[in-house]
Design an enzyme around this catalytic site. Structure first.
Site, PDB file in Angstrom:
ATOM      1  N   HIS A  72       5.168 -10.850  -3.035  1.00 28.53           N
ATOM      2  CA  HIS A  72       6.375 -10.022  -2.925  1.00 28.53           C
ATOM      3  C   HIS A  72       7.291 -10.639  -1.879  1.00 28.53           C
ATOM      4  CE1 HIS A  72       5.390  -5.919  -4.918  1.00 28.53           C
ATOM      5  NE2 HIS A  72       4.762  -6.900  -5.541  1.00 28.53           N
ATOM      6  N   TYR A 200       9.921   2.357   0.437  1.00 26.81           N
ATOM      7  CA  TYR A 200       9.621   3.262   1.550  1.00 26.81           C
ATOM      8  C   TYR A 200      10.782   4.256   1.630  1.00 26.81           C
ATOM      9  CZ  TYR A 200       6.127  -0.105   3.296  1.00 26.81           C
ATOM     10  OH  TYR A 200       5.044  -0.940   3.429  1.00 26.81           O
ATOM     11  N   PRO A 292      -0.585   3.627   8.555  1.00 29.87           N
ATOM     12  CA  PRO A 292      -0.482   2.671   7.438  1.00 29.87           C
ATOM     13  C   PRO A 292       0.957   2.262   7.095  1.00 29.87           C
ATOM     14  CG  PRO A 292      -1.034   4.849   6.642  1.00 29.87           C
ATOM     15  CD  PRO A 292      -1.092   4.916   8.129  1.00 29.87           C
ATOM     16  N   LYS A 296      -0.551  -2.773   8.371  1.00 27.78           N
ATOM     17  CA  LYS A 296      -1.085  -3.737   9.330  1.00 27.78           C
ATOM     18  C   LYS A 296      -2.598  -3.655   9.509  1.00 27.78           C
ATOM     19  CE  LYS A 296       2.669  -5.755  10.134  1.00 27.78           C
ATOM     20  NZ  LYS A 296       2.770  -7.036   9.425  1.00 27.78           N
ATOM     21  N   TYR A 383       7.123  -7.420   9.336  1.00 29.39           N
ATOM     22  CA  TYR A 383       6.410  -6.923   8.157  1.00 29.39           C
ATOM     23  C   TYR A 383       5.531  -8.034   7.559  1.00 29.39           C
ATOM     24  CZ  TYR A 383       5.575  -4.184   3.910  1.00 29.39           C
ATOM     25  OH  TYR A 383       4.972  -3.472   2.893  1.00 29.39           O
TER      26      TYR A 383
HETATM   27  C1  PHB Z   1      -0.678   0.510  -0.375  1.00 30.17           C
HETATM   28  O1  PHB Z   1      -0.316  -0.130  -1.385  1.00 30.17           O
HETATM   29  O2  PHB Z   1      -1.736   1.189  -0.329  1.00 30.17           O
HETATM   30  C2  PHB Z   1       0.195   0.453   0.857  1.00 30.17           C
HETATM   31  C3  PHB Z   1       1.253  -0.434   0.883  1.00 30.17           C
HETATM   32  C4  PHB Z   1       2.071  -0.484   2.008  1.00 30.17           C
HETATM   33  C5  PHB Z   1       1.815   0.363   3.079  1.00 30.17           C
HETATM   34  C6  PHB Z   1       0.738   1.254   3.048  1.00 30.17           C
HETATM   35  C7  PHB Z   1      -0.081   1.302   1.928  1.00 30.17           C
HETATM   36  O3  PHB Z   1       2.631   0.326   4.167  1.00 30.17           O
END
Ligand code: PHB
Ligand code: APR
Length: 388
Positions: A72, A200, A292, A296, A383
């Site tokens: 990505h 997000y 989460p 990280k 990130y």
């Molecule tokens: C996930 O795909 O479980 C996931 C992806 C990004 C995040 C947290 C969880 O920041």
């Protein structure tokens, strides 16, 4: 029993460390409290930094990830004013690999099997002894029999609830914590992902995240109050709520379906210092927990493993510089990721005690990201992961 490195915990940290050390000719024994099936049943995040991808290749576990993983080059942030993209490739020339932690763990187990690594499952009563001596050892129970494992070093890879961190005297430990006043309700479903990259979402009803594992396996989260229980949420209620929080064009076209996993996880930031005491090293969730939001958790575990692997290879060759430097090196990177995860969590969630001023500042922070390339570059660099 005797080995060079006793590894407490057979999650990603323990398995990766075992794999790397054995490939370097250093003997290990992994002591895991649960069964292999239980370890593999855990659903966790799925965003790998370039450093994590590199370490998995170094461990000889990168082949399926490269075949089934998805690079990505950016992600979206959305608010009620619309969404904008943070372009990793344009900002810093890097990418992340979307590949589930469950798959990483499967690959690590397969690699460990291939080299005949020693992993003892369903052990209990693990206790660490003589950590501040040159001859540490571990006691435990396996199949009802008390056992002793003598070793040179102990890696505490046993997660937040493990025994290792608590084996460091309280007078030596300093702990830092922030508990967030909400949780994440997560769903896994055999559906087409809502978008080509992660979204997000900051919304007045609360945070939401649209993620994925592959083109037929989607992962979604919504912020929920700490008082919510997973049984309070039917699949239909979840889909209705996340559609309210995601951008309208996405919500209007996203595919829904039955959940194959549904759970609520609390959010906390936690660090314990130091990450080494005598012959014991703390690794991964045993030493730190991140919310989460910044993806990280696994990546920090891998950078700890990287530093410890290098240190123990050097120690086997007679140099203690890596051992002495481990805690400081690991903590520098931990605190950088801790800050970023806290920042992402702060700008994307609704906090129950948030004032009108706090809300306006949060909106202004998102406008800075939307309108300022340098702000997006800073987010992108954090990130995709700071170098090890
Ligand atoms: C996930 O795909 O479980 C996931 C992806 C990004 C995040 C947290 C969880 O920041
Ligand atoms: N004895 C032996 N094993 C133990 C003990 C114990 N006393 N306590 C816990 N364990 C095992 C757990 O069963 C688990 O398999 O240690 C392992 C720790 O694994 P994780 O909690 O996954 O921690 P880590 O390997 O550091 O991986 C961090 O996993 O939980 C996610 O979000 C986290 O992505 C991050 C990653």
């Amino acid at each position: 029993m005797r080995t060079q490195v006793a590894i407490i915990g057979g999650g990603p940290s323990g398995l990766l460390l075992s794999q790397l050390l054995n490939r370097a000719g250093i003997a290990t024994v992994v002591l895991e409290r649960t069964s292999r099936e239980h370890v593999l049943s855990r659903i966790r995040a799925g965003v790998l930094e370039e450093g994590t991808v590199r370490m998995l290749h170094e461990a000889g576990c990168g082949e399926r990830m490269m075949r089934e993983g998805h690079p990505h080059h950016g992600c979206y942030l959305s608010t009620t004013e619309g969404r904008f993209r943070v372009d990793f490739a344009q900002s810093c020339g890097k990418e992340v690999m979307v590949y589930g932690q469950t798959e990483v763990t499967h690959d690590l187990y397969d690699a460990q099997d291939a080299i005949g690594a020693t992993i003892l499952h369903e052990v209990s009563d693990v206790a660490l002894h003589d950590l501040d001596s040159d001859h540490p050892h571990v006691t435990f129970t396996k199949d009802g029999r008390a056992q002793r494992l003598d070793c040179d070093w102990i890696a505490g890879c046993d997660g937040f609830h493990g025994v290792s961190r608590k084996s460091i005297p309280q007078s030596v430990r300093q702990e830092f914590e922030r508990v967030y006043p909400f949780g994440w309700l997560g769903i896994l479903s055999h559906t087409k992902p809502a978008a080509d990259e992660l979204i997000y979402a900051n919304h007045p009803l609360g945070f939401a995240l649209a993620s994925m594992r592959n083109d037929r396996l989607s992962r979604y989260y919504i912020q929920v109050p700490l008082t919510d229980k997973v049984e309070d949420w039917s699949d239909e209620a979840f889909w209705t709520e996340i559609r309210r929080r995601l951008p309208a064009d996405v919500a209007g076209t996203m595919e829904t379906g039955p959940s194959i996993e549904k759970s609520i996880a609390p959010l906390r930031s936690f660090v314990t210092e130091p990450m080494r005491w005598g012959r014991l090293f703390l690794v991964g969730d045993a030493a730190h927990i991140v919310p989460p939001t910044g993806a990280k958790g696994l990546n920090l575990a891998v950078s700890d493993v990287h530093y410890l692997y290098e240190a123990l290879v050097e120690a086997a060759a007679g140099s203690m510089s890596g051992v002495e430097a481990y805690s400081g090196r690991a903590l520098t990177r931990v605190w950088g990721a801790m800050r970023f995860s806290w920042w992402m969590t702060s700008i994307l969630h609704r906090f129950p005690d948030q004032s009108a001023f706090d809300q306006k500042v949060q909106e202004a922070e998102l406008h800075v990201l939307r309108d300022m390339p340098s702000a997006r570059e800073t987010m992108a660099r954090n990130y995709v992961g700071q170098p090890f």
